[in-house]
Structures are given as structure tokens and as C-alpha cells.
Design a protein around this motif. Structure first.
Motif, PDB file in Angstrom:
ATOM      1  N   SER A   1       0.828  -1.208   0.000  1.00 21.97           N
ATOM      2  CA  SER A   1       0.000   0.000   0.000  1.00 21.97           C
ATOM      3  C   SER A   1       0.861   1.257   0.000  1.00 21.97           C
ATOM      4  N   LEU A   2       1.916   1.253   0.796  1.00 18.34           N
ATOM      5  CA  LEU A   2       2.800   2.413   0.869  1.00 18.34           C
ATOM      6  C   LEU A   2       3.539   2.639  -0.450  1.00 18.34           C
ATOM      7  N   GLU A   3       3.941   1.565  -1.095  1.00 17.73           N
ATOM      8  CA  GLU A   3       4.638   1.695  -2.380  1.00 17.73           C
ATOM      9  C   GLU A   3       3.717   2.282  -3.441  1.00 17.73           C
ATOM     10  N   ALA A   4       2.437   1.903  -3.391  1.00 15.39           N
ATOM     11  CA  ALA A   4       1.472   2.480  -4.330  1.00 15.39           C
ATOM     12  C   ALA A   4       1.282   3.969  -4.030  1.00 15.39           C
ATOM     13  N   THR A   5       1.250   4.302  -2.747  1.00 13.34           N
ATOM     14  CA  THR A   5       1.119   5.705  -2.340  1.00 13.34           C
ATOM     15  C   THR A   5       2.331   6.503  -2.780  1.00 13.34           C
ATOM     16  N   ARG A   6       3.508   5.893  -2.649  1.00 12.11           N
ATOM     17  CA  ARG A   6       4.731   6.591  -3.042  1.00 12.11           C
ATOM     18  C   ARG A   6       4.739   6.916  -4.526  1.00 12.11           C
ATOM     19  N   VAL A   7       4.242   6.024  -5.330  1.00 14.68           N
ATOM     20  CA  VAL A   7       4.178   6.278  -6.775  1.00 14.68           C
ATOM     21  C   VAL A   7       3.342   7.523  -7.049  1.00 14.68           C
ATOM     22  N   LEU A   8       2.199   7.633  -6.386  1.00 12.07           N
ATOM     23  CA  LEU A   8       1.329   8.795  -6.564  1.00 12.07           C
ATOM     24  C   LEU A   8       2.017  10.065  -6.060  1.00 12.07           C
ATOM     25  N   GLN A   9       2.710   9.966  -4.936  1.00 11.53           N
ATOM     26  CA  GLN A   9       3.408  11.125  -4.392  1.00 11.53           C
ATOM     27  C   GLN A   9       4.539  11.572  -5.318  1.00 11.53           C
ATOM     28  N   GLU A  10       5.240  10.625  -5.901  1.00  8.69           N
ATOM     29  CA  GLU A  10       6.305  10.957  -6.850  1.00  8.69           C
ATOM     30  C   GLU A  10       5.738  11.669  -8.063  1.00  8.69           C
ATOM     31  N   GLN A  11       4.614  11.212  -8.539  1.00  7.86           N
ATOM     32  CA  GLN A  11       3.983  11.836  -9.695  1.00  7.86           C
ATOM     33  C   GLN A  11       3.544  13.262  -9.365  1.00  7.86           C
ATOM     34  N   GLU A  12       2.960  13.428  -8.172  1.00 10.35           N
ATOM     35  CA  GLU A  12       2.516  14.763  -7.763  1.00 10.35           C
ATOM     36  C   GLU A  12       3.701  15.707  -7.622  1.00 10.35           C
ATOM     37  N   LEU A  13       4.796  15.211  -7.061  1.00 10.15           N
ATOM     38  CA  LEU A  13       5.987  16.028  -6.887  1.00 10.15           C
ATOM     39  C   LEU A  13       6.575  16.436  -8.235  1.00 10.15           C
ATOM     40  N   LEU A  14       6.690  15.480  -9.145  1.00  9.75           N
ATOM     41  CA  LEU A  14       7.221  15.787 -10.470  1.00  9.75           C
ATOM     42  C   LEU A  14       6.359  16.814 -11.185  1.00  9.75           C
TER      43      LEU A  14
END
Length: 236
Positions: free
Chosen positions: A213-226
Motif C-alpha cells: 500500500s505504501l509503495e502504491a502511495t509513493r508512486v502517486l506522491q512521486e507523480q505529484e511532486l514531479l
């Protein structure tokens, strides 16, 4: 929470540990701004105490200018007043304030606002009314970037911690399995190990789900940051 509008004058606190390293692509001017800001961070502790001679010969207008240019509030003169009072000397408040006003105008530039926000600073309200809106707009941009980067780091740390816990449980289960089948293990200990192994297996399953779940969240956070980085690319 972002700081907006004019708030009561407070000290300016910087989270030095959160400062991002200089990127190779930054131009010379931006590097100079970043280095200047780092100097501000290191100097925010206030005066360490003035000697009697320093109290006697100090150019209070220059000191005020330096404090203003460093983003320190005008109330910082209280530190000097306290130091010099031991020698019966009172700082020239008018000269200090005059210098501070000029220094603050140097500090209150959008570039400094963005860097202060990006590094997790709390605005002290030192900017004059005509410069504050642009300074704060840039500050809030930088602070939002700081929040996005901080959130991503926190998620990455959580994943690392949980993976470490999972690895330890796996090793413990292997060790328990060896002990369970050993002829040297007493029956009572074997029963305890079986219970512990079952508990470990349950926790491993929970950790695997949490990590996923955290890894999926991290992907979304990385996209938002980029995505957000692209909107402030001119300031990076």
C-alpha cells in the motif's frame, strides 16, 4: 500549513536539516542565492553576546541592516540590548531600525521567499507591505514543494522501516524452524516457538500488505511532486 497574509511578528525559524543539496543544473545566480540563504540559516541563533567594546563601537545601523537582510525580526535588537545593558550601554534603536528596514528590503525578494519556504522556514513578518505579497506568494510555492518532498521522504522511510522489520521476522522464523525440529529443544520451548512462529507469520502478512500500500502511495506522491516541480521549474 502554509503561512499567508500578515501575521503577528515572530522569530524566523529555519529547519537547517531539511535543506536540499544544490543541484548540478542550478545556475550561478541561484547558487549564490542558496549559499546566501545558508548563511542566513547559520546566523539565526541571534547574537552570542557582545563585549563591552563591541557595544561601545558598534554601528547599529549596519547591524540592523545585516539582521534585516538575514530575515531576522526587528525585535532581535532585544538580544543586543540585553548584552549591552551589562555595561550600562543602550543600543541606538533608531539607527538599528533604519538599517533593519533597508536590510529587510534586500531580504524580501521572491527568490529568497521561495528558498525560505522550500527549506521549511517560518516567515517572521519582516517584509514591508509593498514587498510582502510577492515574497509570500513565492514563499508559499516553495513551502508547498517542501511539504511534497517531506511527505515523499516520510513515506520512503516508512517503507524502509517496514521492510527492515519484515526481514527480521523472516530471519527469526527461519531460526525458529531450525530450533523446532532440533532434538535438543525441550517440548515446552518447542510449543512456545510454534506460537511465536505463527505470530510472526501473521505479522509478516500484515507488513507485506502495508508495504504494498505504501509503495502504491509513493508512486502517486512521486507523480505529484514531479508535476509540481514542473510548475516551479523557473525557480529551481
Amino acid at each position: 500549513m502554509l503561512f499567508v497574509g500578515s501575521a503577528p511578528r515572530r522569530f524566523l525559524y529555519f529547519a537547517i536539516s531539511s535543506m536540499a543539496p544544490l543541484g548540478a543544473a542550478e545556475n550561478t545566480m541561484m547558487r549564490s542565492d542558496r549559499l546566501a540563504l545558508m548563511a542566513v540559516l547559520l546566523g539565526l541563533g541571534g547574537c552570542a553576546g557582545l563585549s563591552e567594546q563591541e557595544c561601545q563601537v558598534s554601528d547599529w545601523r549596519t547591524i540592523g541592516f545585516e539582521d534585516g537582510a538575514a530575515g531576522r525580526p526587528v525585535g532581535n535588537i532585544g538580544n543586543y540590548r540585553q548584552s549591552c545593558s551589562k555595561y550600562g550601554i543602550t543600543p541606538n534603536l533608531d539607527a538599528y531600525r533604519s538599517g533593519h528596514e533597508e536590510g529587510a528590503r534586500e531580504f524580501c525578494k521572491p527568490g529568497n521567499g521561495f528558498e525560505a519556504g522550500r527549506n521549511g522556514a517560518r516567515y517572521a513578518g519582516v517584509c514591508p507591505a509593498d514587498l510582502e505579497p510577492e515574497f509570500l506568494a513565492a514563499y508559499n510555492q516553495g513551502h508547498h514543494l517542501y511539504e511534497l518532498e517531506s511527505t515523499l521522504r516520510a513515506t520512503t522511510q516508512q517503507i524502509a522501516y517496514k521492510k527492515d522489520e519484515l526481514e527480521k521476522l523472516k530471519k527469526a522464523s527461519i531460526s525458529n524452524a531450525a530450533a523446532i525440529v532440533s532434538d535438543d529443544t525441550p517440548a515446552a520451548d518447542r510449543a512456545a516457538l510454534l506460537t511465536q512462529t505463527a505470530d510472526n507469520a501473521k505479522r509478516q502478512g500484515e507488513l507485506e500488505k502495508e508495504i504494498s500500500s505504501l509503495e502504491a502511495t509513493r508512486v502517486l506522491q512521486e507523480q505529484e511532486l514531479l508535476s509540481y516541480r514542473a510548475t516551479v521549474a523557473d525557480r529551481l
